[in-house]
Write a protein that holds these residues in place. Structure first.
Motif, PDB file in Angstrom:
ATOM      1  N   HIS A  37      71.672  12.536  62.900  1.00 57.76           N
ATOM      2  CA  HIS A  37      72.169  11.159  62.806  1.00 57.76           C
ATOM      3  C   HIS A  37      71.973  10.594  61.403  1.00 57.76           C
ATOM      4  O   HIS A  37      72.833   9.872  60.887  1.00 57.76           O
ATOM      5  CB  HIS A  37      71.466  10.275  63.830  1.00 57.76           C
ATOM      6  CG  HIS A  37      71.754  10.659  65.258  1.00 57.76           C
ATOM      7  ND1 HIS A  37      73.026  10.627  65.783  1.00 57.76           N
ATOM      8  CD2 HIS A  37      70.941  11.091  66.260  1.00 57.76           C
ATOM      9  CE1 HIS A  37      72.991  11.020  67.051  1.00 57.76           C
ATOM     10  NE2 HIS A  37      71.735  11.314  67.354  1.00 57.76           N
ATOM     11  N   THR A  38      70.845  10.903  60.784  1.00 54.32           N
ATOM     12  CA  THR A  38      70.561  10.401  59.439  1.00 54.32           C
ATOM     13  C   THR A  38      71.569  10.940  58.436  1.00 54.32           C
ATOM     14  O   THR A  38      72.127  10.194  57.618  1.00 54.32           O
ATOM     15  CB  THR A  38      69.139  10.795  59.017  1.00 54.32           C
ATOM     16  OG1 THR A  38      68.211  10.263  59.966  1.00 54.32           O
ATOM     17  CG2 THR A  38      68.803  10.257  57.646  1.00 54.32           C
ATOM     18  N   GLU A  40      74.555  12.301  59.071  1.00 50.68           N
ATOM     19  CA  GLU A  40      75.903  11.832  59.414  1.00 50.68           C
ATOM     20  C   GLU A  40      76.148  10.429  58.870  1.00 50.68           C
ATOM     21  O   GLU A  40      77.212  10.139  58.299  1.00 50.68           O
ATOM     22  CB  GLU A  40      76.082  11.850  60.927  1.00 50.68           C
ATOM     23  CG  GLU A  40      77.463  11.424  61.395  1.00 50.68           C
ATOM     24  CD  GLU A  40      77.608  11.447  62.905  1.00 50.68           C
ATOM     25  OE1 GLU A  40      78.737  11.251  63.391  1.00 50.68           O
ATOM     26  OE2 GLU A  40      76.596  11.668  63.612  1.00 50.68           O
ATOM     27  N   ALA A  41      75.169   9.546  59.030  1.00 49.44           N
ATOM     28  CA  ALA A  41      75.316   8.175  58.534  1.00 49.44           C
ATOM     29  C   ALA A  41      75.388   8.142  57.013  1.00 49.44           C
ATOM     30  O   ALA A  41      76.125   7.332  56.433  1.00 49.44           O
ATOM     31  CB  ALA A  41      74.152   7.314  59.022  1.00 49.44           C
ATOM     32  N   ASN A  45      78.456   6.490  54.555  1.00 46.22           N
ATOM     33  CA  ASN A  45      78.138   5.314  53.744  1.00 46.22           C
ATOM     34  C   ASN A  45      78.726   5.470  52.339  1.00 46.22           C
ATOM     35  O   ASN A  45      78.298   6.318  51.560  1.00 46.22           O
ATOM     36  CB  ASN A  45      76.623   5.136  53.669  1.00 46.22           C
ATOM     37  CG  ASN A  45      76.234   3.860  52.939  1.00 46.22           C
ATOM     38  OD1 ASN A  45      77.084   3.084  52.512  1.00 46.22           O
ATOM     39  ND2 ASN A  45      74.940   3.649  52.799  1.00 46.22           N
ATOM     40  N   ARG A 133      66.811   0.300  62.917  1.00 48.12           N
ATOM     41  CA  ARG A 133      67.689   0.793  63.980  1.00 48.12           C
ATOM     42  C   ARG A 133      68.004  -0.310  64.983  1.00 48.12           C
ATOM     43  O   ARG A 133      69.158  -0.477  65.399  1.00 48.12           O
ATOM     44  CB  ARG A 133      67.017   1.971  64.685  1.00 48.12           C
ATOM     45  CG  ARG A 133      67.884   2.668  65.712  1.00 48.12           C
ATOM     46  CD  ARG A 133      67.179   3.880  66.286  1.00 48.12           C
ATOM     47  NE  ARG A 133      68.010   4.569  67.260  1.00 48.12           N
ATOM     48  CZ  ARG A 133      67.640   5.625  67.947  1.00 48.12           C
ATOM     49  NH1 ARG A 133      66.439   6.140  67.754  1.00 48.12           N
ATOM     50  NH2 ARG A 133      68.451   6.193  68.813  1.00 48.12           N
ATOM     51  N   GLY A 163      69.641   6.949  61.000  1.00 50.24           N
ATOM     52  CA  GLY A 163      70.949   6.607  60.468  1.00 50.24           C
ATOM     53  C   GLY A 163      71.122   5.157  60.094  1.00 50.24           C
ATOM     54  O   GLY A 163      72.017   4.808  59.319  1.00 50.24           O
ATOM     55  N   ALA A 164      70.272   4.277  60.629  1.00 50.13           N
ATOM     56  CA  ALA A 164      70.447   2.838  60.406  1.00 50.13           C
ATOM     57  C   ALA A 164      70.246   2.440  58.951  1.00 50.13           C
ATOM     58  O   ALA A 164      70.787   1.429  58.505  1.00 50.13           O
ATOM     59  CB  ALA A 164      69.484   2.048  61.294  1.00 50.13           C
ATOM     60  N   ASP A 166      71.555   3.605  56.446  1.00 47.86           N
ATOM     61  CA  ASP A 166      72.856   3.614  55.787  1.00 47.86           C
ATOM     62  C   ASP A 166      73.870   2.721  56.490  1.00 47.86           C
ATOM     63  O   ASP A 166      75.054   2.752  56.163  1.00 47.86           O
ATOM     64  CB  ASP A 166      73.389   5.047  55.729  1.00 47.86           C
ATOM     65  CG  ASP A 166      72.769   5.843  54.595  1.00 47.86           C
ATOM     66  OD1 ASP A 166      73.277   5.757  53.473  1.00 47.86           O
ATOM     67  OD2 ASP A 166      71.754   6.534  54.825  1.00 47.86           O
ATOM     68  N   MET A 167      73.422   1.926  57.470  1.00 49.77           N
ATOM     69  CA  MET A 167      74.340   1.082  58.236  1.00 49.77           C
ATOM     70  C   MET A 167      74.095  -0.414  58.048  1.00 49.77           C
ATOM     71  O   MET A 167      74.872  -1.228  58.535  1.00 49.77           O
ATOM     72  CB  MET A 167      74.220   1.399  59.732  1.00 49.77           C
ATOM     73  CG  MET A 167      74.593   2.815  60.101  1.00 49.77           C
ATOM     74  SD  MET A 167      74.350   3.096  61.882  1.00 49.77           S
ATOM     75  CE  MET A 167      74.810   4.820  62.017  1.00 49.77           C
TER      76      MET A 167
END
Length: 263
Positions: A37-38, A40-41, A45, A133, A163-164, A166-167
């Motif tokens: 997830h990390t 992928e994000a 980004n 997150r 992943g958060a 990068d979100m």
């Protein structure tokens, strides 16, 4: 016979401490981001500069199946070789991305924001990662931390955020009390969570724009920051345990804020 060997010893070189790095700057050099997830994000980004991907064949296939376009050189490696690139207990899932740290966001990036979560000297990267997150899940506009006494961007923080990182905008400020004052001048209502608050968060009045401030476990929000906020509120727990971990308190606070603000 006299021992004169000491007279021939070279004088010890003075030890010079390395110059301290200015707080708030991103880590020097690239960071290693790992986990499905990390990574992928990070690829999703546009603000993230990516350098190289180290991955197993299976992990590369998983990224492709998830629609991730790999736009950096790839070195295919065996899982044990990847193990040696990270700490002992790191769960990399066959993926390690070498990337530059994210840009150093500041308060100027908060124009148009409505719900901001500020962390006053919360230092544990696992807690801050979990909070990032939750902030993404509950559609907060940014998470603000202090430049000192807060975790820098790194693999533990990124993995905990799943992943958060990068979100959502992660803003770092030199002085939290001054930041709160500036946000109030921009029309934000600023509420500090405090166990001695005069009213529960559910009973507290919210405006159209809100900054929620949480402090570290034990110390809580510092006095100068509480005074800058002006409004204190508490989280009432009906059970036998009356307090929450800061990451859990952040989830509940954001949920209540969204209900009160009609978001």
């Amino acid at each position: 016979m006299t021992d004169n060997s000491s007279s021939f010893r070279r004088p010890a070189k003075p030890r010079h401490k390395p110059a301290p790095r200015r707080p708030g700057l991103p880590p020097e050099g690239p960071v290693l981001l790992y986990g499905l997830h990390t990574v992928e994000a990070a690829f999703a980004n546009k603000a993230r500069k990516r350098n190289k991907l180290y991955a197993t064949e299976n992990a590369q296939n998983r990224l492709s199946e998830r629609g991730v376009r790999i736009d950096v050189p790839v070195e295919t490696m065996m899982p044990r070789a990847l193990d040696r690139m990270v700490t002992k207990d790191a769960v990399h899932q066959g993926l390690i991305l070498e990337a530059d740290p994210l840009p150093a966001y500041g308060p100027r990036e908060l124009k148009g924001a409505r719900l901001v979560l500020a962390l006053d000297q919360v230092t544990d990267p696992h807690n801050v990662g979990a909070i990032l997150r939750s902030a993404v899940a509950l559609a907060a506009d940014a998470v603000v931390t202090t430049e000192r006494h807060a975790p820098e961007e790194g693999p533990v923080l990124a993995k905990s955020a799943s992943g958060a990182l990068d979100m959502i905008k992660h803003v770092r400020v030199k002085n939290m009390a001054r930041f709160i004052t500036e946000m109030k001048e921009e029309g934000f209502g600023c509420i500090a969570l405090d166990s001695d608050g005069p009213a529960s968060l559910e009973e507290t009045e919210f405006g159209d724009k809100t900054v929620l401030v949480l402090g570290s476990e034990g110390k809580g929000v510092r006095q100068g920051v509480r005074e800058a906020c002006g409004t204190l509120a508490r989280l009432d727990m009906p059970g036998e345990i009356r307090s929450l971990n800061v990451s859990n308190a952040a989830v509940l606070s954001l949920y209540v804020a969204r209900m009160k603000m009609g978001l």
